[in-house]
Enzyme design. Structure first.
Site, PDB file in Angstrom:
ATOM      1  N   LYS A   1     -12.431 -68.225 -22.267  1.00  0.00           N
ATOM      2  CA  LYS A   1     -13.711 -67.672 -21.781  1.00  0.00           C
ATOM      3  C   LYS A   1     -14.804 -68.751 -21.901  1.00  0.00           C
ATOM      4  CE  LYS A   1     -11.815 -63.876 -20.729  1.00  0.00           C
ATOM      5  NZ  LYS A   1     -11.530 -62.578 -21.293  1.00  0.00           N
TER       6      LYS A   1
HETATM    7  C1  LIG Z   1     -10.725 -61.332 -21.244  1.00  0.00           C
HETATM    8  C2  LIG Z   1     -11.159 -60.016 -20.743  1.00  0.00           C
HETATM    9  C3  LIG Z   1     -11.141 -58.860 -21.539  1.00  0.00           C
HETATM   10  C4  LIG Z   1     -10.484 -58.783 -22.873  1.00  0.00           C
HETATM   11  O1  LIG Z   1     -10.822 -59.689 -23.798  1.00  0.00           O
HETATM   12  P1  LIG Z   1      -9.816 -60.074 -24.983  1.00  0.00           P
HETATM   13  O2  LIG Z   1     -10.743 -60.743 -25.936  1.00  0.00           O
HETATM   14  O3  LIG Z   1      -8.782 -60.983 -24.418  1.00  0.00           O
HETATM   15  O4  LIG Z   1      -9.241 -58.827 -25.549  1.00  0.00           O
HETATM   16  C5  LIG Z   1     -11.654 -57.698 -21.022  1.00  0.00           C
HETATM   17  N1  LIG Z   1     -12.137 -57.644 -19.776  1.00  0.00           N
HETATM   18  C6  LIG Z   1     -12.160 -58.710 -18.964  1.00  0.00           C
HETATM   19  C7  LIG Z   1     -12.727 -58.581 -17.600  1.00  0.00           C
HETATM   20  C8  LIG Z   1     -11.648 -59.936 -19.421  1.00  0.00           C
HETATM   21  O5  LIG Z   1     -11.648 -60.988 -18.592  1.00  0.00           O
END
Ligand SMILES: *Cc1c(COP(=O)(O)O)cnc(C)c1O
Length: 376
Positions: free
Chosen positions: A186
């Site tokens: 991210k």
């Molecule tokens: C990455 C992501 C999540 C979940 O995050 P995690 O930390 O991997 O559990 C939820 N929604 C979206 C749109 C994402 O891209």
């Protein structure tokens, strides 16, 4: 030339001298659960998202799940979510026992379509999850107006959009709560899993605070069924080293996106649809995503040339086997299905080089030139 989708090596080399002492400090103090870095990072994120409260949890997925639980959403309730998103946006709803109700997207920005949300609302609808896909925010003004009219909660899934704004306001400041993810890839990535809820609602934050420690308050007295879901202290220390660089990294992502736009216009005009940024939005380009034709052949061609690409997401959630009992049919969410068949994300990370971008777009142009020749 090799162009990866994402590369964290260079960033680590740049930050290593700051990172290792921060990690060492946590180990020396040996306060591994809910230590001072978690508290400090929660405060930093609350300020960054213009909200009064934040709660660090184990992942973005848990942040969403715990927010829904804390809002008393469960069996018998419906929550409207886009189908064109990462699985967690909807699985969090199903984990509470509520039913995810899938709405379609608007084709320009790939975020929730208001008309579809309205059409999907019933008496059982309790909340809407607005996903800020690829790094730009869904249309919060119109969604909040609809929510107010029918007394619904709105939760922003801002996992891909930390640093994005709409009318100058970040995720969390528009709605009842936003969730953040610090999954390694991210825009602000930990070195493992981590997530957070940001909100202006003190009672909601306090409830999630308790739920993340097994619903325990005071310690070892349980009034509610929570779980073990804390933001890890080591990850918080790492995230605090990285956070001061986020604005610069997001700026780099915007520069890279603008250069892709320019190259595409120059070399393959009319053939591809680059990302559209909605008015009032500041995009943070978690992904740079094109709408393309001949996707399968194109992916293979680029792979041959050493270029990685990704499809986010190839099978919409309403057609996933795990949700087959919900009874959605092919064709029921046309824009979502069309997008899932045509989107392609190009390499995007702050350290991506101009030469690499030129190479990517040259190869894209070579592919389409070859297609045109085959047709003649
Ligand atoms: C990455 C992501 C999540 C979940 O995050 P995690 O930390 O991997 O559990 C939820 N929604 C979206 C749109 C994402 O891209």
């Amino acid at each position: 030339m090799r162009v990866p989708m994402f590369d964290m090596q260079e960033q680590y080399e740049d930050l290593r001298a700051e990172m290792l002492p921060a990690v060492d400090e946590v180990m020396k103090k040996s306060r591994f659960i809910l230590g001072e870095n978690v508290t400090a990072f929660e405060q930093e994120m609350a300020a960054y998202c213009h909200v009064s409260h934040s709660v660090g949890v184990a992942s973005g997925s848990d942040a969403l799940y715990l927010t829904l639980l804390a809002l008393n959403i469960g069996p018998g309730d419906e929550v409207i979510v886009p189908s064109f998103t990462f699985f967690a946006s909807a699985s969090a709803v199903a984990r509470t026992g509520a039913v995810p109700v899938f709405a379609d997207i608007s084709p320009s920005c790939y975020t929730l379509d208001l008309g579809s949300v309205e059409a999907k609302r019933t008496e059982r609808t309790k909340a809407i999850i607005a996903v800020h896909l690829y790094g730009q925010m869904a249309q919060m003004g119109e969604l909040m107006a609809l929510a107010r009219k029918h007394s619904l909660y709105v939760i922003e899934d801002a996992a891909q959009a930390l640093g994005a704004t709409q009318n100058g306001k970040p995720p969390g400041a528009h709605s009842h709560a936003a969730i953040l993810s610090f999954f390694p890839t991210k825009n602000l990535g930990a070195y493992g899993d981590a997530g957070m809820v940001v909100t202006n609602n003190a009672a909601l934050a306090e409830k999630i605070n308790v739920l993340r420690v097994h619903g325990s308050k005071p310690k070892y007295y349980h009034h509610e069924l929570g779980c073990n879901s804390r933001l890890d202290e080591l990850q918080a220390a790492i995230l605090r080293v990285k956070f001061p660089h986020l604005a610069h990294w997001n700026e780099r992502r915007r520069e890279i996106a603008a250069y892709y736009d320019e190259l595409l216009l120059q070399k393959v005009p009319d053939l591809l649809s680059p990302p559209v940024v909605a008015k009032a939005n500041e995009h943070v380009f978690h992904q740079y995503t094109l709408f393309v034709n001949k996707r399968k052949e194109l992916v293979a061609f680029l792979q041959q040339a050493g270029i990685e690409t990704m499809i986010y997401y190839p099978l919409p959630l309403h057609l996933q086997p795990v949700f087959s009992s919900l009874g959605y049919e092919v064709g029921s969410l046309p824009e979502t299905e069309r997008a899932s068949q045509h989107v392609l994300s190009l390499p995007m990370f702050p350290e991506l080089k101009k030469e690499q971008q030129v190479y990517v777009v040259d190869q894209l142009a070579a592919f389409y030139a070859q297609q045109t020749m085959l047709k003649v």
